[in-house]
Design a protein around this motif. Structure first.
Motif, mmCIF file in Angstrom:
data_model
loop_
_atom_site.group_PDB
_atom_site.id
_atom_site.type_symbol
_atom_site.label_atom_id
_atom_site.label_comp_id
_atom_site.label_asym_id
_atom_site.label_seq_id
_atom_site.Cartn_x
_atom_site.Cartn_y
_atom_site.Cartn_z
ATOM 1 N N MET A 56 0.859 -1.160 0.000
ATOM 2 C CA MET A 56 0.000 0.000 0.000
ATOM 3 C C MET A 56 0.893 1.206 0.000
ATOM 4 S SD MET A 56 -2.582 -1.882 0.690
ATOM 5 C CE MET A 56 -1.848 -3.426 0.518
ATOM 6 N N ASP A 57 0.777 1.965 -1.002
ATOM 7 C CA ASP A 57 1.781 2.993 -1.096
ATOM 8 C C ASP A 57 1.247 4.066 -2.032
ATOM 9 O OD1 ASP A 57 5.212 2.558 -2.221
ATOM 10 O OD2 ASP A 57 3.879 4.037 -2.745
ATOM 11 N N PRO A 58 0.922 5.204 -1.614
ATOM 12 C CA PRO A 58 0.942 5.824 -0.288
ATOM 13 C C PRO A 58 -0.459 5.982 0.316
ATOM 14 C CG PRO A 58 0.929 7.517 -1.931
ATOM 15 C CD PRO A 58 0.864 6.198 -2.666
ATOM 16 N N LEU A 59 -0.528 6.518 1.513
ATOM 17 C CA LEU A 59 -1.773 6.896 2.168
ATOM 18 C C LEU A 59 -1.788 8.417 2.134
ATOM 19 C CD1 LEU A 59 -3.794 5.036 3.594
ATOM 20 C CD2 LEU A 59 -2.777 5.700 5.722
ATOM 21 N N VAL A 60 -2.821 9.010 1.587
ATOM 22 C CA VAL A 60 -2.848 10.453 1.403
ATOM 23 C C VAL A 60 -4.111 11.035 2.016
ATOM 24 C CG1 VAL A 60 -2.847 12.319 -0.308
ATOM 25 C CG2 VAL A 60 -1.587 10.234 -0.767
ATOM 26 N N GLY A 61 -3.977 12.139 2.717
ATOM 27 C CA GLY A 61 -5.143 12.824 3.247
ATOM 28 C C GLY A 61 -5.894 13.516 2.116
ATOM 29 N N VAL A 62 -7.171 13.170 1.931
ATOM 30 C CA VAL A 62 -7.977 13.791 0.875
ATOM 31 C C VAL A 62 -8.141 15.265 1.212
ATOM 32 C CG1 VAL A 62 -10.248 13.832 -0.207
ATOM 33 C CG2 VAL A 62 -9.164 11.665 0.315
ATOM 34 N N GLY A 63 -7.944 16.124 0.241
ATOM 35 C CA GLY A 63 -8.011 17.557 0.486
ATOM 36 C C GLY A 63 -6.760 18.081 1.166
ATOM 37 N N ASP A 64 -5.766 17.241 1.324
ATOM 38 C CA ASP A 64 -4.523 17.616 1.991
ATOM 39 C C ASP A 64 -3.352 17.116 1.145
ATOM 40 O OD1 ASP A 64 -2.729 18.488 3.856
ATOM 41 O OD2 ASP A 64 -3.114 16.902 5.302
ATOM 42 N N PRO A 65 -3.260 17.580 -0.133
ATOM 43 C CA PRO A 65 -2.202 17.076 -1.011
ATOM 44 C C PRO A 65 -0.815 17.360 -0.447
ATOM 45 C CG PRO A 65 -3.225 19.027 -1.955
ATOM 46 C CD PRO A 65 -4.013 18.660 -0.723
ATOM 47 N N GLY A 66 0.101 16.459 -0.743
ATOM 48 C CA GLY A 66 1.459 16.643 -0.261
ATOM 49 C C GLY A 66 1.712 15.978 1.076
ATOM 50 N N ARG A 67 0.668 15.617 1.790
ATOM 51 C CA ARG A 67 0.827 14.907 3.061
ATOM 52 C C ARG A 67 0.533 13.443 2.801
ATOM 53 N NH1 ARG A 67 -0.135 17.219 8.418
ATOM 54 N NH2 ARG A 67 0.712 15.152 8.671
ATOM 55 N N GLU A 68 1.532 12.613 2.945
ATOM 56 C CA GLU A 68 1.313 11.192 2.692
ATOM 57 C C GLU A 68 2.154 10.345 3.618
ATOM 58 O OE1 GLU A 68 2.316 10.802 -1.440
ATOM 59 O OE2 GLU A 68 4.368 10.283 -0.991
ATOM 60 N N LEU A 69 1.689 9.112 3.799
ATOM 61 C CA LEU A 69 2.421 8.123 4.570
ATOM 62 C C LEU A 69 2.725 6.980 3.613
ATOM 63 C CD1 LEU A 69 3.442 6.853 7.212
ATOM 64 C CD2 LEU A 69 1.129 5.980 7.576
ATOM 65 N N VAL A 70 3.985 6.727 3.384
ATOM 66 C CA VAL A 70 4.404 5.662 2.470
ATOM 67 C C VAL A 70 4.822 4.452 3.293
ATOM 68 C CG1 VAL A 70 6.049 5.010 0.678
ATOM 69 C CG2 VAL A 70 5.139 7.339 0.746
ATOM 70 N N PHE A 71 4.284 3.300 2.934
ATOM 71 C CA PHE A 71 4.608 2.066 3.642
ATOM 72 C C PHE A 71 5.885 1.473 3.057
ATOM 73 C CE2 PHE A 71 0.898 1.148 6.268
ATOM 74 C CZ PHE A 71 0.060 2.161 5.848
ATOM 75 N N ARG A 72 6.988 1.580 3.810
ATOM 76 C CA ARG A 72 8.266 0.999 3.429
ATOM 77 C C ARG A 72 8.742 0.160 4.589
ATOM 78 N NH1 ARG A 72 8.032 2.355 -1.514
ATOM 79 N NH2 ARG A 72 8.234 4.503 -2.114
ATOM 80 N N PRO A 73 8.801 -1.121 4.504
ATOM 81 C CA PRO A 73 8.421 -1.957 3.370
ATOM 82 C C PRO A 73 6.902 -2.082 3.258
ATOM 83 C CG PRO A 73 9.057 -3.341 5.213
ATOM 84 C CD PRO A 73 9.298 -1.911 5.644
ATOM 85 N N ASN A 74 6.464 -2.533 2.095
ATOM 86 C CA ASN A 74 5.032 -2.739 1.887
ATOM 87 C C ASN A 74 4.517 -3.833 2.815
ATOM 88 O OD1 ASN A 74 4.473 -0.849 -0.074
ATOM 89 N ND2 ASN A 74 4.796 -2.244 -1.774
ATOM 90 N N PRO A 75 3.225 -3.774 3.169
ATOM 91 C CA PRO A 75 2.640 -4.868 3.953
ATOM 92 C C PRO A 75 2.787 -6.203 3.215
ATOM 93 C CG PRO A 75 1.184 -2.975 3.935
ATOM 94 C CD PRO A 75 2.272 -2.687 2.943
ATOM 95 N N HIS A 76 2.891 -7.289 3.976
ATOM 96 C CA HIS A 76 3.087 -8.598 3.363
ATOM 97 C C HIS A 76 1.816 -9.449 3.322
ATOM 98 C CE1 HIS A 76 4.130 -9.160 7.644
ATOM 99 N NE2 HIS A 76 3.515 -10.333 7.506
ATOM 100 N N GLU A 77 0.731 -8.990 3.922
ATOM 101 C CA GLU A 77 -0.566 -9.673 3.853
ATOM 102 C C GLU A 77 -1.653 -8.630 3.740
ATOM 103 O OE1 GLU A 77 -1.595 -12.367 7.030
ATOM 104 O OE2 GLU A 77 0.495 -12.988 7.242
ATOM 105 N N MET A 78 -2.729 -8.991 3.051
ATOM 106 C CA MET A 78 -3.875 -8.090 3.009
ATOM 107 C C MET A 78 -5.135 -8.879 2.689
ATOM 108 S SD MET A 78 -3.208 -5.979 -0.502
ATOM 109 C CE MET A 78 -4.457 -6.183 -1.748
ATOM 110 N N SER A 79 -6.256 -8.374 3.185
ATOM 111 C CA SER A 79 -7.532 -8.984 2.848
ATOM 112 C C SER A 79 -7.988 -8.407 1.511
ATOM 113 C CB SER A 79 -8.564 -8.691 3.945
ATOM 114 O OG SER A 79 -8.828 -7.299 4.006
#
Length: 133
Positions: free
Chosen positions: A1-24
């Motif tokens: 999952m890469d990246p997580l961004v606040g809607v209406g808040d461009p430029g603010r993001e959380l990048v998952f490094r390393p990426n998750p290894h499991e997901m539903s």
């Protein structure tokens, strides 16, 4: 999952490094209902998909990433955009961050985490194509 961004808040993001290894599955189950017409022929109706939970599991390697996850999952109180490794975007509300310490010599902030979010609506079309062999 890469990246997580606040809607209406461009430029603010959380990048998952390393990426998750499991997901539903990020996709909601279809809401189908069937009925019969007065002539006895079946008719199937589809309702919009309700919001559903999406979860993923990964590891934190350092304090900075652990703290970023904690802040995002405990302090963000509005809808966000989650982008996955295929370039699909989802509208989500972050609901759960569960860190579990893992024993590593000299790696105090090494944790396995489980995160969950409530997905609203359907994802966008993937932007990543096939990788040439």
């Amino acid at each position: 999952m890469d990246p997580l961004v606040g809607v209406g808040d461009p430029g603010r993001e959380l990048v998952f490094r390393p990426n998750p290894h499991e997901m539903s599955s990020p996709f909601a189950a279809r809401q189908l209902q069937s009925m019969a017409t007065t002539a006895g022929a079946p008719v199937v109706y589809e309702a919009p998909a309700p919001p559903h939970e999406f979860s993923f599991v990964g590891r934190t390697l350092d304090k900075a990433f652990y703290e970023d996850l904690r802040v995002w999952f405990t302090e963000k109180k509005h809808m966000l955009q989650l982008s996955d490794h295929f370039g699909r975007n989802y509208r989500v509300y972050l609901t759960r961050f569960e860190p579990k310490p893992m024993r590593r010599v000299g790696k105090y902030w090494y944790h396995e985490y489980t995160c969950a979010c409530l997905v609203v609506g359907n994802p966008s079309v993937p932007t990543v194509g096939e990788v040439p062999v």
